[in-house]
Design an enzyme around this catalytic site. Structure first.
Site, PDB file in Angstrom:
ATOM      1  N   GLU A 270       0.773  -1.295   0.028  1.00  0.00           N
ATOM      2  CA  GLU A 270       0.010   0.033  -0.078  1.00  0.00           C
ATOM      3  C   GLU A 270       0.840   1.256  -0.015  1.00  0.00           C
ATOM      4  OE1 GLU A 270      -2.899   0.176   3.058  1.00  0.00           O
ATOM      5  OE2 GLU A 270      -4.426  -0.970   1.816  1.00  0.00           O
TER       6      GLU A 270
ATOM      7  N   HIS B   3      10.053 -25.653   1.056  1.00  0.00           N
ATOM      8  CA  HIS B   3       9.444 -26.839   0.637  1.00  0.00           C
ATOM      9  C   HIS B   3       8.369 -26.657  -0.547  1.00  0.00           C
ATOM     10  CE1 HIS B   3      11.455 -29.743   3.287  1.00  0.00           C
ATOM     11  NE2 HIS B   3      11.615 -28.597   3.831  1.00  0.00           N
TER      12      HIS B   3
ATOM     13  N   LYS C 259     -13.802   0.306  -4.521  1.00  0.00           N
ATOM     14  CA  LYS C 259     -14.750   0.939  -3.564  1.00  0.00           C
ATOM     15  C   LYS C 259     -15.882   1.476  -4.145  1.00  0.00           C
ATOM     16  CE  LYS C 259     -11.856   0.888   0.746  1.00  0.00           C
ATOM     17  NZ  LYS C 259     -11.280   1.946   1.508  1.00  0.00           N
TER      18      LYS C 259
HETATM   19  O1  PA5 Z   1      -3.821   1.088   5.641  1.00  0.00           O
HETATM   20  C1  PA5 Z   1      -4.724   1.264   5.522  1.00  0.00           C
HETATM   21  O2  PA5 Z   1      -5.174   2.397   5.544  1.00  0.00           O
HETATM   22  C2  PA5 Z   1      -6.137   0.183   5.391  1.00  0.00           C
HETATM   23  O3  PA5 Z   1      -5.586  -1.262   5.261  1.00  0.00           O
HETATM   24  C3  PA5 Z   1      -7.061   0.324   6.539  1.00  0.00           C
HETATM   25  O4  PA5 Z   1      -6.274   0.005   7.544  1.00  0.00           O
HETATM   26  C4  PA5 Z   1      -8.215  -0.761   6.389  1.00  0.00           C
HETATM   27  O5  PA5 Z   1      -8.724  -0.517   5.204  1.00  0.00           O
HETATM   28  C5  PA5 Z   1      -8.987  -0.547   7.336  1.00  0.00           C
HETATM   29  O6  PA5 Z   1      -9.579   0.788   7.697  1.00  0.00           O
HETATM   30  P1  PA5 Z   1     -10.261   1.215   8.842  1.00  0.00           P
HETATM   31  O7  PA5 Z   1      -9.426   0.980  10.163  1.00  0.00           O
HETATM   32  O8  PA5 Z   1     -10.672   2.614   8.490  1.00  0.00           O
HETATM   33  O9  PA5 Z   1     -11.599   0.154   8.690  1.00  0.00           O
END
Ligand code: PA5
Length: 482
Positions: free
Chosen positions: A327, A356, A470
């Site tokens: 990310e 393995h 989304k």
């Molecule tokens: O790194 C990030 O921002 C995402 O992976 C969020 O942690 C994930 O989408 C969960 O979001 P939230 O904490 O708003 O539910």
């Protein structure tokens, strides 16, 4: 070739740097960019500002994760916030039979690491005395899987029945709902299903605690609900992205429910942060790691990273790192808006298991990978492999050493074989798997991402790519209702 800190943490980069690998001349070539990256990371630490970083609403947003290791009244982790966590800790030990940690992505992955490292696989099968009084721990919200959620409900209902029959008392379940945005579908759908089912289950007492953005001007749905229902709340503050949140209440609430040593975890992170303040690349593991891996990608096409700790309970650390790397650095555009499609693709592995399964590809597949090993030097428990069947000569040959020795021999052999075939690899060594050393490692990896974002000139703190699906999913869900 090793960078070793006073804590005992070591980064062995000998199989990533030198003749036929990233060279001294390469580092020389990138020296101005590396210096600039260090200046930018220092600036981030001092001011919370990162050039070009915008929130998903397009507004400037601070980056504050490097503040988290330092507990002080003006900081995000303060004596007051730790005292609030201690209250949770006392309540969990005195009252809770089970805690369900609900969250996904950054609101789950770090918590799973803390749980696995501290509790291990058989925690919930132990008696309360064996767990030193701490509750059972379950995870949910990390998927929208109807079968697993139903299984969890049935399991908790069964536990409640047993508590009624044997102890003649209610079974107390804490739903620890963790969502910074307070409305994530995966987390909240599981929360609603569990909440409804458990509040209707005989002999279950449901308590809820919410971990969410504390902003009182723009209340998250979860915060609003918590205020209305009187649930205790914990904070995921502005400036702390999900994948950097294990050092704030996201990780620390779960830590508080299992007796994980929070001060030691933060001390490990803090001492790592202090070690990484030097501009001398040979003494700064976060900067050296970022520079070598960035150059390995740019000049030698190594654009996959296999995170391969040796030890079962570290598998979730690989999974946490996948999110951190993917990310943060998987970006189509740089900060000037040029298309770069940057990023190393992360892969999770665990030794010896994946020797393995994956090692054939690492050893002979495309020359596009760096294998990053993690080693624990001292295991709290170790066992000699006994010579119980002396008549079976091949088995006798593998006896007489401890399991930890065999594990490390396997790792060393893997590293040597990869190196002999021009496969880049490196090693992080932890003296032991304590809260302190885990904090240091997770923090170093987080900071290294900040360095690499600067080197690649991408915004390491946004994730615009996850918005695309989304936007499609909302209308699709709405259409299902009709
Ligand atoms: O790194 C990030 O921002 C995402 O992976 C969020 O942690 C994930 O989408 C969960 O979001 P939230 O904490 O708003 O539910």
């Amino acid at each position: 070739m090793e960078l070793k800190l006073a804590s005992g943490f070591a980064f062995d980069y000998g199989n990533l740097f030198g003749e036929g690998k990233v060279t001294a001349a390469d580092l020389e070539e990138y020296a101005p960019a590396i210096q600039q990256a260090h200046a930018a990371v220092t600036h981030m630490r001092q001011t919370g500002l990162v050039r070009g970083h915008l929130s998903k609403d397009g507004a400037p947003e601070p980056v504050l994760f490097s503040q988290l290791p330092y507990v002080s009244p003006e900081h995000l982790n303060s004596p007051a916030s730790l005292a609030h966590l201690e209250e949770l800790s006392r309540w969990a030990r005195d009252e809770a039979d089970a805690v369900v940690s609900l969250g996904i992505g950054g609101s789950y992955l770090g918590n799973k690491v803390l749980f696995d490292v501290h509790c291990g696989e058989f925690w919930n099968l132990q008696t309360r005395e064996q767990r030193d009084g701490w509750p059972e721990i379950y995870f949910s919200g990390n998927n929208i899987d109807p079968r697993r959620t139903s299984d969890l409900i049935c399991h908790l209902a069964h536990k409640a029945q047993v508590a009624k029959t044997h102890a003649k008392r209610p079974f107390t379940v804490l739903l620890l709902v963790i969502s910074k945005s307070g409305g994530t579908l995966d987390t909240m759908s599981n929360f609603m299903v569990l909440y409804e089912a458990l509040t209707q289950t005989k002999n279950v007492r449901v308590q809820v605690a919410a971990v969410t953005d504390p902003d009182e001007e723009h209340l998250t749905l979860l915060k609003k609900l918590a205020m209305e229902k009187g649930w205790p709340t914990y904070r995921v503050p502005d400036g702390i992205g999900g994948r950097f949140s294990v050092f704030c209440d996201v990780g620390l609430t779960l830590a508080a429910c299992i007796g994980f040593d929070i001060p030691e975890f933060l001390r490990g992170a803090r001492e790592m942060d202090e070690a990484c303040q030097t501009e001398n690349i040979w003494q700064n593991p976060a900067m050296l790691n970022a520079a070598l891996k960035f150059i390995a990608g740019e000049k030698y096409g190594r654009d996959l990273e296999v995170m391969m700790p040796y030890g079962d309970y570290l598998k979730s650390l690989s999974e946490w790192y996948i999110q951190l790397l993917a990310e943060s650095l998987g970006k189509q555009y740089d900060r000037e808006g040029r298309e770069v499609c940057y990023g190393r693709t992360p892969l999770a592995a665990v030794g010896t298991t994946d020797m393995h399964a994956q090692t054939q590809q690492h050893q002979e597949g495309k020359l596009n990978k760096i294998v990053q090993f993690i080693r624990v030097e001292q295991w709290p428990e170790d066992r000699m492999i006994p010579n119980v069947f002396p008549e079976a000569a091949p088995l006798a040959a593998i006896s007489g050493v401890t399991m930890a020795q065999a594990l490390e021999a396997a790792r060393q052999s893997n590293a040597e074989a990869l190196t002999a075939n021009h496969r880049f690899n490196a090693l992080f060594s932890l003296p032991e798997l304590s809260a302190y050393h885990l904090g240091a490692l997770m923090y170093m990896l987080s900071l290294s991402i900040a360095y690499e974002g600067e080197l690649a000139d991408v915004d390491a703190f946004n994730q615009p790519g996850v918005e695309a699906y989304k936007k499609l999913m909302g209308p699709r869900l709405a259409a299902l209702k009709h």
